[in-house]
Design an enzyme around this catalytic site. Structure first.
Site, PDB file in Angstrom:
ATOM      1  N   GLY A   8       0.829  -1.205   0.000  1.00  0.00           N
ATOM      2  CA  GLY A   8       0.000   0.000   0.000  1.00  0.00           C
ATOM      3  C   GLY A   8       0.856   1.244   0.000  1.00  0.00           C
ATOM      4  O   GLY A   8       0.514   2.262   0.612  1.00  0.00           O
ATOM      5  N   GLY A  11      -0.540   4.839  -0.973  1.00  0.00           N
ATOM      6  CA  GLY A  11      -1.677   5.373  -0.240  1.00  0.00           C
ATOM      7  C   GLY A  11      -1.306   6.553   0.639  1.00  0.00           C
ATOM      8  O   GLY A  11      -0.179   7.053   0.612  1.00  0.00           O
ATOM      9  N   GLN A  12      -2.262   6.966   1.474  1.00  0.00           N
ATOM     10  CA  GLN A  12      -2.105   8.173   2.288  1.00  0.00           C
ATOM     11  C   GLN A  12      -0.908   8.081   3.219  1.00  0.00           C
ATOM     12  O   GLN A  12      -0.093   9.009   3.290  1.00  0.00           O
ATOM     13  CB  GLN A  12      -3.377   8.406   3.110  1.00  0.00           C
ATOM     14  CG  GLN A  12      -3.331   9.667   3.966  1.00  0.00           C
ATOM     15  CD  GLN A  12      -4.547   9.814   4.855  1.00  0.00           C
ATOM     16  OE1 GLN A  12      -5.213   8.838   5.188  1.00  0.00           O
ATOM     17  NE2 GLN A  12      -4.847  11.040   5.242  1.00  0.00           N
ATOM     18  N   ILE A  55      -2.471  -7.535  -1.889  1.00  0.00           N
ATOM     19  CA  ILE A  55      -2.533  -8.160  -0.574  1.00  0.00           C
ATOM     20  C   ILE A  55      -3.466  -9.368  -0.551  1.00  0.00           C
ATOM     21  O   ILE A  55      -3.370 -10.216   0.345  1.00  0.00           O
ATOM     22  CB  ILE A  55      -2.941  -7.132   0.498  1.00  0.00           C
ATOM     23  CG1 ILE A  55      -2.575  -7.643   1.894  1.00  0.00           C
ATOM     24  CG2 ILE A  55      -4.434  -6.803   0.393  1.00  0.00           C
ATOM     25  CD1 ILE A  55      -2.684  -6.623   2.980  1.00  0.00           C
ATOM     26  N   TYR A 143     -15.140  -0.787   9.461  1.00  0.00           N
ATOM     27  CA  TYR A 143     -13.747  -0.367   9.601  1.00  0.00           C
ATOM     28  C   TYR A 143     -13.222  -0.750  10.985  1.00  0.00           C
ATOM     29  O   TYR A 143     -12.153  -1.362  11.120  1.00  0.00           O
ATOM     30  CB  TYR A 143     -13.668   1.146   9.400  1.00  0.00           C
ATOM     31  CG  TYR A 143     -12.293   1.746   9.603  1.00  0.00           C
ATOM     32  CD1 TYR A 143     -11.275   1.533   8.681  1.00  0.00           C
ATOM     33  CD2 TYR A 143     -12.036   2.556  10.708  1.00  0.00           C
ATOM     34  CE1 TYR A 143     -10.020   2.111   8.859  1.00  0.00           C
ATOM     35  CE2 TYR A 143     -10.789   3.132  10.889  1.00  0.00           C
ATOM     36  CZ  TYR A 143      -9.791   2.908   9.962  1.00  0.00           C
ATOM     37  OH  TYR A 143      -8.549   3.474  10.143  1.00  0.00           O
ATOM     38  N   LYS A 147     -10.384  -3.630  12.240  1.00  0.00           N
ATOM     39  CA  LYS A 147      -9.213  -3.236  13.025  1.00  0.00           C
ATOM     40  C   LYS A 147      -9.114  -4.041  14.325  1.00  0.00           C
ATOM     41  O   LYS A 147      -8.013  -4.448  14.728  1.00  0.00           O
ATOM     42  CB  LYS A 147      -9.252  -1.737  13.323  1.00  0.00           C
ATOM     43  CG  LYS A 147      -9.030  -0.863  12.094  1.00  0.00           C
ATOM     44  CD  LYS A 147      -7.704  -1.164  11.415  1.00  0.00           C
ATOM     45  CE  LYS A 147      -7.425  -0.242  10.246  1.00  0.00           C
ATOM     46  NZ  LYS A 147      -6.165  -0.596   9.553  1.00  0.00           N
TER      47      LYS A 147
END
Length: 319
Positions: A8, A11-12, A55, A143, A147
């Protein structure tokens, strides 16, 4: 030598973390893992190796780890909070199915693994103020569910197989480098661009809604520092509360107006993002991180505000 795979990497967090790792470990091999359609560009592409790493493909992860002799994996692939609510099946596939793939490769290849968690693991049952490290985790979003599951799965692989898994619970992250990607806290990035642009911001989060936030340089430091920490000191692993500041929209608006006096703001609350934000703590207690691996943020609200406005203005002037 550090040979690190960042999954990733465009990404951000990944785009900035990959560059920071390359600065920290100039003699290492820092591989930017990406999926087709999100190829590294500019300095990210030019400063080190990159590889296609989906992934959801365990074999592809394993082949990349073997090819570059990877010893540490930063697993940053995930859908952010609001996007995950719209696509819960995909959020689970990437967040948990993908993590399973990473952990299996790490078990076989003897890699360390960092997978970021989030303030989103906490729900309405957790204390709102100074939420402790060890408390109930009952999220109301997909989300948050992914997590929490990721924390438990990572701890399991450490206890059962000895995989060196470590993590932090990121609060909202603020950065001028990468555009927001659908997170509940992204308003705190958008507001700076509005302040340096047309001087007006329409806020999707209601006044009085406090959330923990952190400037990206501190987040990068935390992600690297936790992986460098002495394992003998770690009583916790997945995942540590970390924080730098807590504010609501009015607080950050007033702070920006100190430097941009003609800046204005109105509210147009997004019900989905507001519901998510209201379910999260107002602030976290990061005592365990400070005691177990010497965590200490460098930026408070004022230091971050000044730096964000300065950096974004430079970008605008360059364009």
């Amino acid at each position: 030598m550090k040979n690190i795979l960042v999954i990733g990497a465009t990404g951000q967090i990944g785009s900035e973390l990959t560059m920071e790792l390359r600065r920290r470990y100039p003699d290492g091999r820092i591989v930017a893992g990406y999926i087709p359609g999100s190829e590294p560009k500019g300095a990210l592409a030019d400063s080190g190796p990159s590889a296609i790493v989906d992934i959801t493909d365990e074999q592809q992860i394993a082949e990349t780890v073997s090819c570059y002799r990877i010893d540490t994996i930063y697993n940053l692939a995930a859908l952010l909070s609001a996007v995950a609510e719209a696509k819960p099946q995909l959020a689970w596939k990437i967040g948990i199915g993908g993590l399973f793939n990473v952990l299996e490769v790490a078990r076989e290849k003897q890699c360390s693994v960092f997978t970021p968690s989030s303030i989103g693991v906490f729900g309405a049952d957790a204390p709102k103020e100074k939420t402790p490290q060890d408390t109930v985790r009952s999220p109301s979003t997909m989300y948050g569910v992914t997590k929490v599951t990721g924390e438990l799965l990572s701890d399991y692989y450490f206890r059962r197989f000895g995989v060196d898994t470590r993590s932090v619970r990121f609060p909202g992250l603020i950065s001028y480098v990468t555009p927001p990607g659908g997170g509940t806290t992204d308003y705190a990035v958008d507001i700076f661009y509005s302040a340096t642009g047309h001087r007006h911001f329409t806020c999707p989060i209601a006044a009085g809604t406090y959330m923990d936030m952190m400037y990206m340089p501190d987040a990068l430091q935390a992600a690297i520092q936790i992986m460098e920490a002495d394992p003998a000191r770690l009583k916790h692993r997945n995942a540590f509360n970390i924080t730098a500041m807590s504010f609501d929209p009015e607080t950050i608006y007033r702070q920006i107006r100190r430097y941009v006096p003609d800046f204005t703001m109105e509210y147009r609350v997004d019900p989905l993002r507001q519901a998510i934000a209201a379910s999260w703590p107002d602030s976290l207690d990061d005592t365990c991180a400070r005691e177990e691996w010497d965590w200490q943020p460098r930026y408070d609200l004022d230091a971050m505000t000044r730096d964000m406005l300065e950096k974004i203005q430079l970008i605008v002037d360059h364009e």
